[in-house]
Design a protein around this motif. Structure first.
Motif, PDB file in Angstrom:
ATOM      1  N   VAL A  36      38.139  57.962  46.840  1.00  0.00           N
ATOM      2  CA  VAL A  36      37.121  58.517  45.941  1.00  0.00           C
ATOM      3  C   VAL A  36      35.749  58.505  46.609  1.00  0.00           C
ATOM      4  O   VAL A  36      34.993  59.469  46.520  1.00  0.00           O
ATOM      5  CB  VAL A  36      37.081  57.746  44.606  1.00  0.00           C
ATOM      6  CG1 VAL A  36      35.887  58.160  43.764  1.00  0.00           C
ATOM      7  CG2 VAL A  36      38.355  57.962  43.832  1.00  0.00           C
ATOM      8  N   ARG A  37      35.435  57.428  47.307  1.00  0.00           N
ATOM      9  CA  ARG A  37      34.138  57.341  47.985  1.00  0.00           C
ATOM     10  C   ARG A  37      34.009  58.435  49.037  1.00  0.00           C
ATOM     11  O   ARG A  37      32.968  59.101  49.137  1.00  0.00           O
ATOM     12  CB  ARG A  37      33.978  55.958  48.624  1.00  0.00           C
ATOM     13  CG  ARG A  37      32.638  55.737  49.292  1.00  0.00           C
ATOM     14  CD  ARG A  37      32.489  54.334  49.858  1.00  0.00           C
ATOM     15  NE  ARG A  37      33.688  53.773  50.471  1.00  0.00           N
ATOM     16  CZ  ARG A  37      34.164  54.134  51.676  1.00  0.00           C
ATOM     17  NH1 ARG A  37      33.544  55.059  52.380  1.00  0.00           N
ATOM     18  NH2 ARG A  37      35.243  53.561  52.158  1.00  0.00           N
ATOM     19  N   LEU A  38      35.070  58.674  49.787  1.00  0.00           N
ATOM     20  CA  LEU A  38      35.031  59.720  50.811  1.00  0.00           C
ATOM     21  C   LEU A  38      34.939  61.108  50.185  1.00  0.00           C
ATOM     22  O   LEU A  38      34.182  61.962  50.647  1.00  0.00           O
ATOM     23  CB  LEU A  38      36.272  59.628  51.702  1.00  0.00           C
ATOM     24  CG  LEU A  38      36.326  58.400  52.611  1.00  0.00           C
ATOM     25  CD1 LEU A  38      37.699  58.256  53.231  1.00  0.00           C
ATOM     26  CD2 LEU A  38      35.253  58.467  53.676  1.00  0.00           C
ATOM     27  N   ILE A  71      46.533  69.245  53.054  1.00  0.00           N
ATOM     28  CA  ILE A  71      46.621  68.508  54.328  1.00  0.00           C
ATOM     29  C   ILE A  71      45.434  68.878  55.225  1.00  0.00           C
ATOM     30  O   ILE A  71      44.843  68.015  55.878  1.00  0.00           O
ATOM     31  CB  ILE A  71      47.972  68.785  55.021  1.00  0.00           C
ATOM     32  CG1 ILE A  71      49.098  68.132  54.212  1.00  0.00           C
ATOM     33  CG2 ILE A  71      47.962  68.290  56.459  1.00  0.00           C
ATOM     34  CD1 ILE A  71      50.491  68.566  54.619  1.00  0.00           C
ATOM     35  N   GLU A  72      45.078  70.148  55.241  1.00  0.00           N
ATOM     36  CA  GLU A  72      43.920  70.599  56.034  1.00  0.00           C
ATOM     37  C   GLU A  72      42.635  69.934  55.542  1.00  0.00           C
ATOM     38  O   GLU A  72      41.800  69.491  56.340  1.00  0.00           O
ATOM     39  CB  GLU A  72      43.812  72.112  55.918  1.00  0.00           C
ATOM     40  CG  GLU A  72      42.720  72.731  56.740  1.00  0.00           C
ATOM     41  CD  GLU A  72      42.695  74.239  56.555  1.00  0.00           C
ATOM     42  OE1 GLU A  72      41.611  74.766  56.226  1.00  0.00           O
ATOM     43  OE2 GLU A  72      43.747  74.876  56.731  1.00  0.00           O
ATOM     44  N   GLU A  73      42.473  69.847  54.234  1.00  0.00           N
ATOM     45  CA  GLU A  73      41.270  69.229  53.678  1.00  0.00           C
ATOM     46  C   GLU A  73      41.251  67.726  53.942  1.00  0.00           C
ATOM     47  O   GLU A  73      40.188  67.156  54.205  1.00  0.00           O
ATOM     48  CB  GLU A  73      41.182  69.527  52.181  1.00  0.00           C
ATOM     49  CG  GLU A  73      40.883  70.989  51.906  1.00  0.00           C
ATOM     50  CD  GLU A  73      40.726  71.320  50.444  1.00  0.00           C
ATOM     51  OE1 GLU A  73      40.414  70.412  49.641  1.00  0.00           O
ATOM     52  OE2 GLU A  73      40.914  72.502  50.086  1.00  0.00           O
ATOM     53  N   LEU A  74      42.417  67.084  53.907  1.00  0.00           N
ATOM     54  CA  LEU A  74      42.470  65.650  54.234  1.00  0.00           C
ATOM     55  C   LEU A  74      42.067  65.411  55.689  1.00  0.00           C
ATOM     56  O   LEU A  74      41.386  64.426  55.992  1.00  0.00           O
ATOM     57  CB  LEU A  74      43.875  65.087  53.984  1.00  0.00           C
ATOM     58  CG  LEU A  74      44.281  64.895  52.534  1.00  0.00           C
ATOM     59  CD1 LEU A  74      45.756  64.492  52.444  1.00  0.00           C
ATOM     60  CD2 LEU A  74      43.404  63.854  51.842  1.00  0.00           C
ATOM     61  N   PHE A  80      34.896  61.668  57.863  1.00  0.00           N
ATOM     62  CA  PHE A  80      33.932  60.853  57.133  1.00  0.00           C
ATOM     63  C   PHE A  80      34.372  59.398  57.000  1.00  0.00           C
ATOM     64  O   PHE A  80      33.635  58.578  56.460  1.00  0.00           O
ATOM     65  CB  PHE A  80      33.692  61.445  55.736  1.00  0.00           C
ATOM     66  CG  PHE A  80      32.997  62.771  55.782  1.00  0.00           C
ATOM     67  CD1 PHE A  80      31.620  62.852  55.720  1.00  0.00           C
ATOM     68  CD2 PHE A  80      33.722  63.941  55.917  1.00  0.00           C
ATOM     69  CE1 PHE A  80      30.977  64.076  55.781  1.00  0.00           C
ATOM     70  CE2 PHE A  80      33.089  65.170  55.987  1.00  0.00           C
ATOM     71  CZ  PHE A  80      31.712  65.238  55.923  1.00  0.00           C
ATOM     72  N   ALA A  81      35.571  59.092  57.489  1.00  0.00           N
ATOM     73  CA  ALA A  81      36.085  57.723  57.410  1.00  0.00           C
ATOM     74  C   ALA A  81      35.245  56.792  58.276  1.00  0.00           C
ATOM     75  O   ALA A  81      34.913  57.112  59.412  1.00  0.00           O
ATOM     76  CB  ALA A  81      37.544  57.682  57.848  1.00  0.00           C
ATOM     77  N   VAL A  89      44.131  54.866  54.215  1.00  0.00           N
ATOM     78  CA  VAL A  89      44.364  55.563  52.943  1.00  0.00           C
ATOM     79  C   VAL A  89      44.571  57.052  53.180  1.00  0.00           C
ATOM     80  O   VAL A  89      45.502  57.652  52.633  1.00  0.00           O
ATOM     81  CB  VAL A  89      43.202  55.307  51.959  1.00  0.00           C
ATOM     82  CG1 VAL A  89      43.272  56.247  50.769  1.00  0.00           C
ATOM     83  CG2 VAL A  89      43.212  53.863  51.496  1.00  0.00           C
ATOM     84  N   ILE A  90      43.749  57.653  54.001  1.00  0.00           N
ATOM     85  CA  ILE A  90      43.896  59.084  54.280  1.00  0.00           C
ATOM     86  C   ILE A  90      45.251  59.353  54.924  1.00  0.00           C
ATOM     87  O   ILE A  90      45.950  60.303  54.561  1.00  0.00           O
ATOM     88  CB  ILE A  90      42.748  59.605  55.154  1.00  0.00           C
ATOM     89  CG1 ILE A  90      41.436  59.569  54.371  1.00  0.00           C
ATOM     90  CG2 ILE A  90      43.038  61.028  55.642  1.00  0.00           C
ATOM     91  CD1 ILE A  90      40.213  59.845  55.204  1.00  0.00           C
TER      92      ILE A  90
END
Length: 113
Positions: A36-38, A71-74, A80-81, A89-90
């Motif tokens: 959620v933070r990311l 998957i592309e958006e992840l 940003f991790a 998590v990602i």
């Protein structure tokens, strides 16, 4: 206020929604609210419409057909991790998304608190 991912197996004999059954197949838990933070960091950039739908208090259901874009958006979110937990998590969400993409009988449920 975290969002957990649950891979659900969908069984629906016939066309009646009453016969629809969901069975959890796998989960990815976000105990530290990293996801959620990311997602909050990338909101409003209009490049990630699926991630924009994430609701820390509600649920979003994605089908196997939506997985390539998700998957592309992840992958973009991974930039940003900051912590190892963020990356973990990602990656877990990506693993579930890949499983979902490979099987049209699966859905990915992103459930907020």
């Amino acid at each position: 206020m975290g969002v957990d991912a649950v891979l659900m197996r969908v069984e629906q004999p016939g066309s009646s929604p009453k016969s629809r059954r969901l069975t959890p197949a796998a989960t990815a838990l976000d105990h530290n609210d990293s996801f959620v933070r990311l997602v909050d960091q990338i909101r409003g950039r209009s490049m990630n419409p699926m991630l924009e739908r994430i609701d820390p208090y509600g649920s979003v259901i994605l089908t196997s057909a939506e997985m390539p874009q998700f998957i592309e958006e992840l992958a973009r979110l991974r930039a940003f991790a900051v912590t190892a937990e963020d990356v973990r998590v990602i990656r877990k969400f990506e693993d579930l998304a890949r499983q979902c993409a490979a099987n049209p009988a699966l859905e990915l449920h992103l459930d907020g608190d």
